[in-house]
Design an enzyme around this catalytic site. Structure first.
Site, PDB file in Angstrom:
ATOM      1  CB  VAL A 181     -24.550  21.535 -78.840  1.00  6.37           C
ATOM      2  CG1 VAL A 181     -23.976  22.693 -79.651  1.00  6.37           C
ATOM      3  CG2 VAL A 181     -25.205  20.517 -79.762  1.00  6.37           C
ATOM      4  NE  ARG A 213     -22.878  29.196 -83.623  1.00  8.30           N
ATOM      5  CZ  ARG A 213     -21.564  29.394 -83.788  1.00  8.30           C
ATOM      6  NH1 ARG A 213     -20.915  28.712 -84.718  1.00  8.30           N
ATOM      7  NH2 ARG A 213     -20.915  30.242 -83.023  1.00  8.30           N
ATOM      8  CG  LEU A 259     -24.022  22.548 -84.544  1.00  7.91           C
ATOM      9  CD1 LEU A 259     -22.799  22.717 -83.664  1.00  7.91           C
ATOM     10  CD2 LEU A 259     -23.674  21.752 -85.795  1.00  7.91           C
ATOM     11  CE1 TYR A 288     -31.937  13.884 -76.728  1.00 11.97           C
ATOM     12  CE2 TYR A 288     -32.327  14.585 -74.467  1.00 11.97           C
ATOM     13  CZ  TYR A 288     -31.452  14.336 -75.518  1.00 11.97           C
ATOM     14  OH  TYR A 288     -30.107  14.535 -75.347  1.00 11.97           O
ATOM     15  CG  PHE A 291     -28.149   3.812 -71.243  1.00 11.04           C
ATOM     16  CD1 PHE A 291     -28.331   4.604 -72.374  1.00 11.04           C
ATOM     17  CD2 PHE A 291     -29.256   3.202 -70.679  1.00 11.04           C
ATOM     18  CE1 PHE A 291     -29.573   4.751 -72.942  1.00 11.04           C
ATOM     19  CE2 PHE A 291     -30.514   3.344 -71.246  1.00 11.04           C
ATOM     20  CZ  PHE A 291     -30.672   4.110 -72.372  1.00 11.04           C
TER      21      PHE A 291
END
Length: 414
Positions: free
Chosen positions: A85, A92, A94, A125, A414
């Site tokens: 982001v 916010r 997002l 995460y 990746f």
């Protein structure tokens, strides 16, 4: 301030340039056009989420369609990447909106029972149910200080090393890797497009090192292994002080593994060899005469998010028979919430179905993801207060069944 008026939509091919600008700013990188083209070659616009504020791309999250080897099986796994982001749009919500939508879309499609990613910041995460399922070792080998066993004249005569150009040898590499991949937990599938991406050798990404080199061990039965590496020159007042950076090493058997390492550790004008993708149980520690001089440093690697509990637990294999009820909490995917009966046969195959029976073990979906690749013990998570044993003895049996005989080897970022 929130971002309720910021649109989150599926990406299109026309978004790529703006996404590149966002990502290079976020990760403090500079991509050449060649690097941008390589990244775009594996990007899947239809699986990409774009946060759009007017004409500004303020956020992005991608998923790649690949498979992942898990204990005893190969399963479809959404490979999550290119997440970020813009600094102007942080705090916010997002990222939360994008990750929630992404998980919902993967679950709704029903193709991939798990998702997997590498975390740029590990505190992010777990909020979305990703558990840290595999670590790796970064080796920094002092080559003058280590010795490998002498070559066996019988086994070493079975093959010969051949230098190859990685740009034209990916079919040879794939022949070896595809044969071994079903048994190598943590490896992702590679089609031709992904091979070209992995072997892309943009000069801007070399950090002053040479082009990518390849070496293959050829046998009468075909290639048995390969290594990819590059070198960086160095000199001191005492003489040569070069470094070899190993990108990938794949071997079908112990003698091939040893032969490839003999080669890499004996390259002229080199005093160090680095390798960032060693497994925690890498055989090299049991081959050299001075394992401390391998300079192993622990690093994080794969994070797993269980998308479909029943499909994920049924897909992998287990180390011992088992019949237990697992209670799972998942605040983001209601379909995972509840109790699941996991039944494992003598050959390690499993079925997982919903049940109303009393639970034997309880955990969050994050902890199920952490244990999924067979490297993190459910008992260790219980010692941390994250898994609860509800039936005496159930945790020991369940933890033993989930563990796998070899630790994962994450092979690529990746």
């Amino acid at each position: 301030m929130d971002a309720s008026d910021t649109v989150i939509r599926a990406g299109t091919a026309h978004d790529w340039d703006a996404i590149c600008e966002l990502l290079t700013d976020l990760f403090h990188e500079s991509w050449s056009q060649e690097t941008r083209d390589a990244e775009q070659s594996v990007w899947e616009p239809e699986r990409s989420l774009v946060a759009e504020d007017g004409d500004v791309v303020a956020g992005h999250a991608a998923a790649y369609t690949r498979e992942l080897t898990v204990p005893g099986a190969v399963v479809p796994a959404a490979h999550i990447s290119l997440v970020g982001v813009a600094p102007t749009h942080r705090r916010r919500g997002l990222l939360t909106r994008m990750m929630h939508r992404q998980l919902g879309e993967i679950a709704a499609a029903g193709r991939e029972p798990i998702a997997v990613l590498w975390a740029s910041e590990t505190k992010i995460y777990p909020r979305f149910g990703y558990g840290h399922a595999a670590q790796r070792l970064r080796l920094n080998i002092a080559t003058p200080e280590v010795r490998l066993p002498a070559a066996d004249p019988v086994t070493s005569a079975k093959g010969r090393l051949r230098a190859v150009d990685p740009r034209t040898a990916h079919a040879t590499f794939a022949a070896v890797r595809d044969q071994l991949r079903p048994g190598r937990t943590g490896w992702s599938s590679r089609d031709d497009t992904w091979w070209k991406f992995v072997l892309a050798d943009e000069e801007s990404q070399r950090d002053g090192a040479t082009k990518l080199h390849g070496v293959v061990l050829e046998t009468p039965e075909g290639p048995a292994g390969y290594a990819l590496w590059r070198a960086k020159r160095g000199w001191t007042e005492k003489g040569p002080d070069g470094v070899v950076h190993v990108q990938e090493l794949v071997a079908a058997d112990p003698e091939t593994y040893l032969t490839l390492w003999r080669y890499l550790l004996s390259i002229d004008l080199v005093r160090r060899v680095t390798y960032g993708m060693a497994s925690l149980d890498d055989p090299l520690f049991h081959l050299v005469d001075e394992p401390r001089r391998l300079g192993g440093e622990l690093a994080d690697a794969l994070w797993i998010r269980v998308i479909d509990v029943a499909a994920a637990l049924s897909a992998r294999r287990y180390s011992a028979p088992l019949d237990m009820v697992l209670e799972v909490t998942d605040r983001l995917l209601d379909t995972n919430q509840g109790r699941w009966r996991l039944t494992v046969t003598e050959d390690g195959r499993a079925t997982c179905t919903r049940t109303d029976a009393p639970a034997d073990v309880a955990c969050d979906v994050l902890d199920l993801g952490a244990a999924y690749l067979g490297a993190v013990s459910l008992a260790a998570l219980a010692a941390a207060g994250r898994v609860r044993e509800l039936t005496p003895g159930a945790l020991r049996r369940t933890a033993a069944a989930f563990l796998w005989h070899r630790l994962p080897q994450p092979a690529e970022v990746f």
